[in-house]
Write an enzyme that holds these catalytic residues in place. Structure first.
Site, mmCIF file in Angstrom:
data_model
loop_
_atom_site.group_PDB
_atom_site.id
_atom_site.type_symbol
_atom_site.label_atom_id
_atom_site.label_comp_id
_atom_site.label_asym_id
_atom_site.label_seq_id
_atom_site.Cartn_x
_atom_site.Cartn_y
_atom_site.Cartn_z
ATOM 1 N N ASN A 225 0.613 -0.905 -0.230
ATOM 2 C CA ASN A 225 0.033 -0.299 -0.446
ATOM 3 C C ASN A 225 0.626 1.505 -0.290
ATOM 4 O O ASN A 225 2.078 1.345 0.249
ATOM 5 C CB ASN A 225 -0.927 0.044 1.455
ATOM 6 C CG ASN A 225 -0.179 -0.085 2.224
ATOM 7 O OD1 ASN A 225 0.484 1.208 3.067
ATOM 8 N ND2 ASN A 225 -0.035 -1.122 3.253
ATOM 9 N N ASP A 296 -3.944 -5.827 4.754
ATOM 10 C CA ASP A 296 -4.949 -7.088 5.388
ATOM 11 C C ASP A 296 -5.677 -8.707 4.365
ATOM 12 O O ASP A 296 -6.104 -9.839 5.460
ATOM 13 C CB ASP A 296 -6.440 -6.017 4.983
ATOM 14 C CG ASP A 296 -6.218 -5.340 5.155
ATOM 15 O OD1 ASP A 296 -6.348 -4.934 6.454
ATOM 16 O OD2 ASP A 296 -6.889 -3.668 4.602
ATOM 17 N N LYS A 306 8.066 -17.891 -10.634
ATOM 18 C CA LYS A 306 7.777 -16.454 -11.245
ATOM 19 C C LYS A 306 6.707 -16.895 -11.903
ATOM 20 O O LYS A 306 6.464 -17.647 -12.776
ATOM 21 C CB LYS A 306 8.083 -15.360 -11.997
ATOM 22 C CG LYS A 306 7.517 -14.627 -12.573
ATOM 23 C CD LYS A 306 8.451 -12.813 -13.435
ATOM 24 C CE LYS A 306 8.045 -12.006 -13.580
ATOM 25 N NZ LYS A 306 6.939 -12.911 -14.978
ATOM 26 N N PRO A 324 -3.922 -11.519 10.382
ATOM 27 C CA PRO A 324 -4.554 -11.141 11.310
ATOM 28 C C PRO A 324 -4.426 -9.996 12.054
ATOM 29 O O PRO A 324 -3.357 -9.113 11.546
ATOM 30 C CB PRO A 324 -3.603 -12.461 12.446
ATOM 31 C CG PRO A 324 -2.166 -13.125 11.566
ATOM 32 C CD PRO A 324 -2.750 -12.316 10.293
ATOM 33 N N LEU A 326 -3.044 -7.334 14.017
ATOM 34 C CA LEU A 326 -1.733 -7.099 14.831
ATOM 35 C C LEU A 326 -1.942 -6.562 16.559
ATOM 36 O O LEU A 326 -1.651 -6.960 17.459
ATOM 37 C CB LEU A 326 -0.316 -6.959 14.520
ATOM 38 C CG LEU A 326 0.256 -7.606 13.301
ATOM 39 C CD1 LEU A 326 0.866 -6.577 12.617
ATOM 40 C CD2 LEU A 326 -0.285 -8.582 12.882
ATOM 41 N N PHE A 343 -4.222 3.397 15.284
ATOM 42 C CA PHE A 343 -4.622 4.636 13.625
ATOM 43 C C PHE A 343 -5.812 3.748 13.242
ATOM 44 O O PHE A 343 -5.879 2.435 13.283
ATOM 45 C CB PHE A 343 -3.412 4.216 13.106
ATOM 46 C CG PHE A 343 -2.375 5.645 14.024
ATOM 47 C CD1 PHE A 343 -1.608 5.271 14.309
ATOM 48 C CD2 PHE A 343 -1.922 7.379 13.159
ATOM 49 C CE1 PHE A 343 -0.244 6.038 15.219
ATOM 50 C CE2 PHE A 343 -1.074 7.450 13.314
ATOM 51 C CZ PHE A 343 -0.740 7.220 14.806
ATOM 52 N N LYS A 358 -15.023 0.638 15.140
ATOM 53 C CA LYS A 358 -13.131 0.076 15.327
ATOM 54 C C LYS A 358 -12.674 0.360 16.281
ATOM 55 O O LYS A 358 -11.741 -0.663 16.884
ATOM 56 C CB LYS A 358 -12.846 0.977 13.884
ATOM 57 C CG LYS A 358 -10.848 0.148 13.346
ATOM 58 C CD LYS A 358 -10.507 1.012 12.557
ATOM 59 C CE LYS A 358 -11.109 0.257 11.241
ATOM 60 N NZ LYS A 358 -10.611 0.971 10.053
HETATM 61 N N1 CTP Z 1 -3.958 -3.034 12.177
HETATM 62 C C1 CTP Z 1 -2.997 -4.281 11.809
HETATM 63 N N2 CTP Z 1 -3.268 -5.476 11.587
HETATM 64 C C2 CTP Z 1 -3.852 -5.334 10.697
HETATM 65 C C3 CTP Z 1 -4.350 -4.122 9.955
HETATM 66 C C4 CTP Z 1 -4.644 -3.308 10.785
HETATM 67 O O1 CTP Z 1 -2.582 -4.484 13.299
HETATM 68 N N3 CTP Z 1 -3.746 -7.153 10.492
HETATM 69 C C5 CTP Z 1 -3.556 -1.729 12.642
HETATM 70 C C6 CTP Z 1 -3.472 -0.781 12.426
HETATM 71 O O2 CTP Z 1 -1.966 -0.623 12.291
HETATM 72 C C7 CTP Z 1 -3.981 0.180 13.045
HETATM 73 C C8 CTP Z 1 -5.319 0.092 13.312
HETATM 74 O O3 CTP Z 1 -5.160 -1.740 12.992
HETATM 75 O O4 CTP Z 1 -2.890 1.142 13.865
HETATM 76 C C9 CTP Z 1 -6.583 0.247 11.413
HETATM 77 O O5 CTP Z 1 -6.387 0.101 11.137
HETATM 78 P P1 CTP Z 1 -7.403 0.018 9.591
HETATM 79 O O6 CTP Z 1 -6.613 -0.562 8.162
HETATM 80 O O7 CTP Z 1 -7.658 1.734 9.677
HETATM 81 O O8 CTP Z 1 -8.136 -0.765 10.333
HETATM 82 P P2 CTP Z 1 -8.147 -2.476 9.538
HETATM 83 O O9 CTP Z 1 -8.135 -3.164 10.528
HETATM 84 O O10 CTP Z 1 -7.506 -2.768 8.911
HETATM 85 O O11 CTP Z 1 -9.637 -2.566 9.274
HETATM 86 P P3 CTP Z 1 -10.296 -1.910 7.554
HETATM 87 O O12 CTP Z 1 -8.841 -2.219 6.601
HETATM 88 O O13 CTP Z 1 -11.684 -3.066 7.459
HETATM 89 O O14 CTP Z 1 -10.521 -0.920 7.991
#
Ligand code: CTP
Length: 446
Positions: A225, A296, A306, A324, A326, A343, A358
């Site tokens: 990303n 995600d 490849k 998962p 984290l 965040f 969230k």
């Molecule tokens: N985060 C995490 N592990 C993941 C995804 C996100 O620890 N697999 C943490 C990010 O570091 C951030 C928070 O969760 O502190 C929210 O991240 P965000 O991308 O806004 O949300 P998601 O949990 O991924 O939910 P969604 O994408 O469905 O909105």
């Protein structure tokens, strides 16, 4: 939900600040014209003072032209044409002081109250915060007198020390004594301008995650990303400048920021590596800031070789697993007293309910929700803005500001969640009169 901050463009914290640059005699003085030029481009007002040795190493004429003001030296002190003593006038003019490079002699003069050069006299007369960056030969830096003087300085108010790093020195030695690079001096000044010199995180350890993760599809392609890592990096640097020990676990960084000496960095690529690193570093951390943009999804089994375009296309709909959470994992394992900041990236106008859901789902103490579809916030922006959610129903809006400035505000909110650290006392005082908190812990009973 308010997503358009409607505020004027955030200004640089250094713009319009009166910055006095004091240069003493070390070869690193040759780097100061770059710093002066960068400060002027950022809108600061700059005046320079050179010590007699510095005046032989760096051109006062160059400093005068770059700062658009006269560069002062010892010859200007006690000028009968000046109505006020120059060292007092300069000291009172300054809002922020940069003392770089700091030589062994100027350090000695300052610590022992000897004002026999203009630089030293300004330091004695000055009440503004000072960013201090020494530079000298490794043996000089390690010599007992210099080490003792530097130790004394650590306990003075209004100082932000940037200790020298290790590297190739002008005397051809490789070792400690290399002045912090110009980017780091600018970062230190920016931090002084937006937060000040207080080291309220002394005695605490912050664990920060930053940047994207990179999930391989095959040896040539990955899922990632646009995170540059700047928000997490800013938190790590700000905490270090406020006295914390900092562990920074980061994915591939694209932020153009020089890392400060003393940051403990743990580079990773995948979410799984990030998870292992965070879990290993979590015990003993006072607080965690989870600024990383963790992927995600990932391939359950990335292809070992490849894939052709056709094979990749055919496989896109299958073979994924969810990464998962984290942050939720860290919250579940946290020891008592550890504060956690998460965040949340959001976009669109009606996202507050989702952000609140969230926050509840993640279970962290604070959540900073930033609108990634706004021009002054989110990925790859030098600035950020957003809502800070904490206990209760309220949320505090942070207007767009440079990420370092947002980082300082977030650290203050996170610090408010922590137990106060017992006041640290100077080592000489501890040696003279140790208190119960200074004694080593008693050995555990067998
Ligand atoms: N985060 C995490 N592990 C993941 C995804 C996100 O620890 N697999 C943490 C990010 O570091 C951030 C928070 O969760 O502190 C929210 O991240 P965000 O991308 O806004 O949300 P998601 O949990 O991924 O939910 P969604 O994408 O469905 O909105």
């Amino acid at each position: 939900m308010r997503t358009d901050p409607g505020a004027a463009a955030p200004s640089d914290p250094l713009a319009g600040r009166r910055i006095l640059v004091l240069i003493s005699g070390s070869i690193a003085a040759v780097k100061l014209p770059l710093v002066v030029s960068a400060l002027i481009r950022r809108g600061a007002e700059v005046r320079c003072v050179v010590s007699p040795a510095a005046a032989r190493l760096v051109s006062p004429v160059a400093l005068a032209s770059l700062s658009r003001r006269p560069c002062h030296s010892d010859e200007d002190a006690w000028n009968p044409a000046s109505p006020r003593p120059l060292h007092v006038e300069l000291a009172e003019w300054a809002e922020l002081v940069l003392l770089a490079p700091l030589s062994a002699s100027t350090l000695g003069r300052w610590v022992h109250g000897i004002g026999d050069t203009l630089v030293a006299a300004v330091l004695l007369a000055c009440e503004a915060p000072v960013l201090v960056a020494p530079a000298m030969n490794t043996a000089m830096w390690a010599s007992p007198g210099v080490a003792a003087n530097w130790q004394i300085l650590q306990h003075w108010p209004r100082l932000l020390p940037l200790p020298p790093g290790s590297g190739l020195l002008a005397c051809d030695r490789i070792g400690d004594g290399r002045m912090a690079e110009p980017e780091r001096l600018l970062l230190g000044l920016e931090s002084l301008a937006c937060w000040g010199w207080h080291r309220d995180w002394l005695g605490r350890r912050l664990l920060v995650s930053a940047g994207p993760t990179r999930e391989p599809l095959d040896p040539a392609r990955c899922l990632t990303n646009p995170s540059t890592g700047l928000m997490g990096l800013s938190l790590a640097q700000a905490a270090l400048l406020r006295g914390a020990e900092v562990d920074l676990v980061h994915g591939p960084l694209a932020a153009p920021v020089a890392l400060l000496e003393g940051l403990r960095v743990h580079p990773i690529q995948t979410a799984s590596e990030m998870e292992q690193s965070l879990l290993a570093l979590q015990p003993g951390a006072s607080a965690i800031a989870m600024a990383a943009a963790v992927a995600d999804h990932r391939r359950a089994t990335p292809a070992a070789t490849k894939l052709s375009k056709q094979a990749l296309e055919a496989s896109l709909g299958q073979g994924w697993e969810t990464v998962p959470d984290l942050l939720a994992g860290l919250v579940a394992r946290r020891p008592p007293g550890q504060a956690i900041l998460g965040f949340a990236a959001y976009s669109g106008d009606h996202a507050m309910a989702e952000v609140r859901a969230k926050f509840a789902r993640k279970g962290c103490d604070l959540l900073f929700a930033n609108p990634i579809d706004q021009p002054q916030a989110g990925f790859a922006s030098a600035t950020n803005a957003g809502w800070l959610l904490g206990s209760g129903d309220g949320a505090t809006w942070f207007d767009p500001a440079p990420k370092l400035s947002i980082a300082h505000r977030l650290l203050s909110a996170l610090g408010d969640r922590l137990e106060p650290v017992p006041a640290l006392r100077p080592p000489e005082e501890v040696a003279r009169n140790p208190g119960p908190q200074d004694r080593p812990p008693a050995a555990a009973a067998p």
